[in-house]
Enzyme design. Structure first.
Site: not given
Length: 368
Positions: A58, A166
């Protein structure tokens, strides 16, 4: 998923929350350490390494988002990565484009796999006697090796075309180009659930506790995103022409406040478009007119109207208008324009009423 999370702090202006599923994983890590003859402290360290892998991902994505001009408001940390929310409507819309999703989808897996390879190099340097491929790969007995494989596994898993990973976001965006949003959301969610089941089965046959947990969380995430996307798709199908008020009153910028108040008596409308000739120049609320008359006496509408407003087109989606109303500073009305002509208005009050009527109409059609 936000309801099952709690805040852990604010860093560089970004609110960070952590999903409560991490607490379940903490308990499993400590139990796993006890079963393998290790200590609870090493089980806790193993859990911290998973959290570290998610943080590495992140942080890299946050840096990438800043580089791409996306302002982040908050990040929700999940065992398979994280979900970002953005600080503005423009950033949200920019981040949802297929091209931007492709760029962001590469950053997280690249960071995790790269960090895992770096840890492998460090392990081979300081502890060459440790076999990196000895099983179990992620054990509290060998934390450096576990850290390496956790990062690599997290990076590889996020490349899978499963929602909400993703790869799943990229798959959904590409699929939507040819098959539409509805079919792409169903396909991504269905593929996500299939891959989740495959991971759970592989983890049980392995046996590998981590694959089972990733598969379980992926199953939950795919189901929740499926429900959210289907709801969003229903809303996206509603256009401004479906919910806008077409019977409305307008005021002139040169009208006096007393005349404007007299005209407002004969309508239930709370906010009025203000025009000068044929041009839209502002908006004024009934309450603003009353307040101005009480404080300053009679004047002109142009003196109390707001000149800051946003417009929409008849074919704009409902989601787009909702975002504009919520993102605007004190937005009370969104005029709907066809060229330079006002054909309707949207206010929060009439939007709620119109959506309720649309839902009732859908229910009646379903019962026919």
């Amino acid at each position: 998923m936000r309801g099952w999370s709690f805040p852990i702090g604010r860093f560089l202006g970004v609110d960070v929350r952590i999903h409560t599923f991490f607490l379940l994983i903490l308990g499993l890590s400590i139990s796993y350490a006890s079963m393998t003859g290790s200590t609870g402290g090493r089980g806790f360290a193993l859990w911290l390494l998973l959290l570290l892998a998610v943080v590495v991902r992140e942080v890299a994505r946050a840096i990438g988002a800043a580089w791409l001009g996306l302002d982040i408001r908050s990040v929700l940390l999940l065992p398979v990565g994280g979900l970002m929310s953005y600080a503005s409507t423009e950033a949200t819309e920019k981040a949802s484009t297929p091209e931007m999703q492709k760029r962001m989808a590469v950053i997280g897996p690249t960071a995790n796999i790269g960090f895992g390879l770096l840890l492998a190099a460090i392990t081979l340097t300081i502890a060459p006697e440790v076999s990196l491929f000895e099983r179990p790969w992620m054990s509290p007995l060998h934390l450096l090796r576990a850290a390496m494989w956790m990062n690599i596994l997290l990076g590889v898993v996020n490349l899978l075309p499963a929602s909400p990973l993703d790869g799943g976001r990229v798959f959904r965006g590409e699929f939507a180009k040819t098959k539409g949003v509805m079919k792409s959301s169903r396909a991504a969610a269905g593929l996500g659930q299939f891959i989740a089941i495959a991971l759970i089965v592989a983890g049980l046959l392995g046996p590998n506790m981590w694959l089972v947990m990733i598969g379980a969380f992926l199953m939950i995430g795919a189901h929740m995103e499926d429900q959210g996307l289907l709801l969003q798709t229903d809303v996206d199908a509603v256009r401004m022409r479906d919910v806008m008020l077409t019977q409305f009153s307008m005021l002139s910028a040169s009208d006096t406040l007393e005349d404007a108040l007299q005209r407002s008596v004969h309508t239930l409308q709370d906010v009025f478009p203000v025009v000068r000739g044929a041009n839209l120049v502002g908006a004024v609320s009934r309450q603003s007119i009353v307040d101005a008359l009480q404080s300053d006496g009679n004047g002109y509408v142009q003196g109390v109207m707001t000149r800051s407003f946003q417009t929409a087109q008849p074919d704009d989606s409902l989601v787009k208008t909702l975002r504009r109303i919520m993102a605007g500073q004190g937005a009370q009305m969104v005029p709907v324009l066809e060229g330079d002509r006002i054909v309707g208005i949207i206010t929060p009050q009439n939007l709620a009423l119109s959506m309720g009527m649309l839902n009732q109409r859908r229910k009646l059609r379903q019962t026919e």
